[in-house]
Design a protein around this motif. Sequence first.
Motif, short mmCIF file in Angstrom:
data_model
loop_
_atom_site.label_atom_id
_atom_site.label_comp_id
_atom_site.label_asym_id
_atom_site.label_seq_id
_atom_site.Cartn_x
_atom_site.Cartn_y
_atom_site.Cartn_z
N LEU A 139 50.67 39.75 30.95
CA LEU A 139 50.32 39.31 32.29
C LEU A 139 49.61 40.49 32.95
O LEU A 139 50.25 41.44 33.40
CB LEU A 139 51.57 38.91 33.07
N LEU A 140 48.29 40.44 32.97
CA LEU A 140 47.48 41.58 33.39
C LEU A 140 46.77 41.29 34.71
O LEU A 140 46.32 40.17 34.96
CB LEU A 140 46.43 41.92 32.33
N VAL A 141 46.65 42.34 35.53
CA VAL A 141 45.96 42.25 36.81
C VAL A 141 44.61 42.94 36.67
O VAL A 141 44.51 44.06 36.17
CB VAL A 141 46.77 42.90 37.94
N ARG A 142 43.59 42.30 37.16
CA ARG A 142 42.22 42.77 37.05
C ARG A 142 41.97 44.00 37.91
O ARG A 142 42.53 44.16 39.00
CB ARG A 142 41.30 41.63 37.50
N ASP A 143 41.11 44.88 37.42
CA ASP A 143 40.72 46.07 38.18
C ASP A 143 40.08 45.66 39.50
O ASP A 143 39.23 44.78 39.55
CB ASP A 143 39.72 46.88 37.34
N GLY A 144 40.51 46.29 40.58
CA GLY A 144 39.97 45.98 41.89
C GLY A 144 40.70 44.89 42.63
O GLY A 144 40.42 44.62 43.80
N ALA A 145 41.66 44.23 41.95
CA ALA A 145 42.40 43.14 42.59
C ALA A 145 43.30 43.68 43.70
O ALA A 145 43.83 44.79 43.62
CB ALA A 145 43.24 42.39 41.56
N VAL A 146 43.48 42.86 44.72
CA VAL A 146 44.45 43.14 45.77
C VAL A 146 45.36 41.93 45.85
O VAL A 146 44.95 40.87 46.32
CB VAL A 146 43.79 43.40 47.13
N LEU A 147 46.58 42.07 45.34
CA LEU A 147 47.52 40.95 45.31
C LEU A 147 48.37 40.94 46.57
O LEU A 147 49.10 41.90 46.84
CB LEU A 147 48.45 41.05 44.10
#
Length: 230
Positions: A138-146
């Motif tokens: 479960l990976l979060v993309r570079d630059g994402a703001v969750l």
Amino acid sequence: FKRWLAFGLLSSHSRLHGNVSYRVPWEFGEEAVDVARRFTLLKHRLMPYLYGVAAEAHRTGVPMMRPMLAEFPGDPATRTLDRQYMLGPDLLVAPVFTEDGEVEYYVPEGTWTSLLTGESVTGPAWRQETHGFDSLPLLVRDGAVLPWGADDQRPDGDWLDGLTLRVFGPSTGERTVTVPDLTGATAASFQVVRDAAGVRVTAEGTDRPYRVTAEDSGAAGEGAGTVTVA
């Protein structure tokens, strides 16, 4: 059943049911209960993000669960991927389909962060991993703001209460993030700018306190209106 719990709770609609059997976790043992609990709590924390993506799907027709090609049309490796997907624009999910927990999946270009472990992953690359029942890629993309909810006990609520904006990856740039209310309308928006000086956030539509974390450095800040994270 335990693998499908993790998969199903990382989708748009999560529901336990069966037409000829009783599909509740405690019928499958204590470990199944633990898995159901872990991923239910995770989904509740993700609800400000997921509900925003749902509102986007309503407005535009772009689905919440997206084939990799939809987000990475310029990457030919994504054309035939059918065992992983993007959940909204920023989360990559690769469900585990094997008995031994082994999973192979593709990571597009950029720096990605495991939401479950904090590990940094660089693409483009194929990865082979082994996961227990309480985990999956479960990976979060570079630059994402969750936008990360504070209440993990229910899927609906006031998501601005105790909100955390989790900023992922080393890249610099500007991002606008919205937090919806229960009608899908925008309750507040946050302009997030990241550069060499740190992370600066300006809120619109709310003066309530919120928290900002830069996930690659562990730096964090709190404030209302504008927050700077060094």
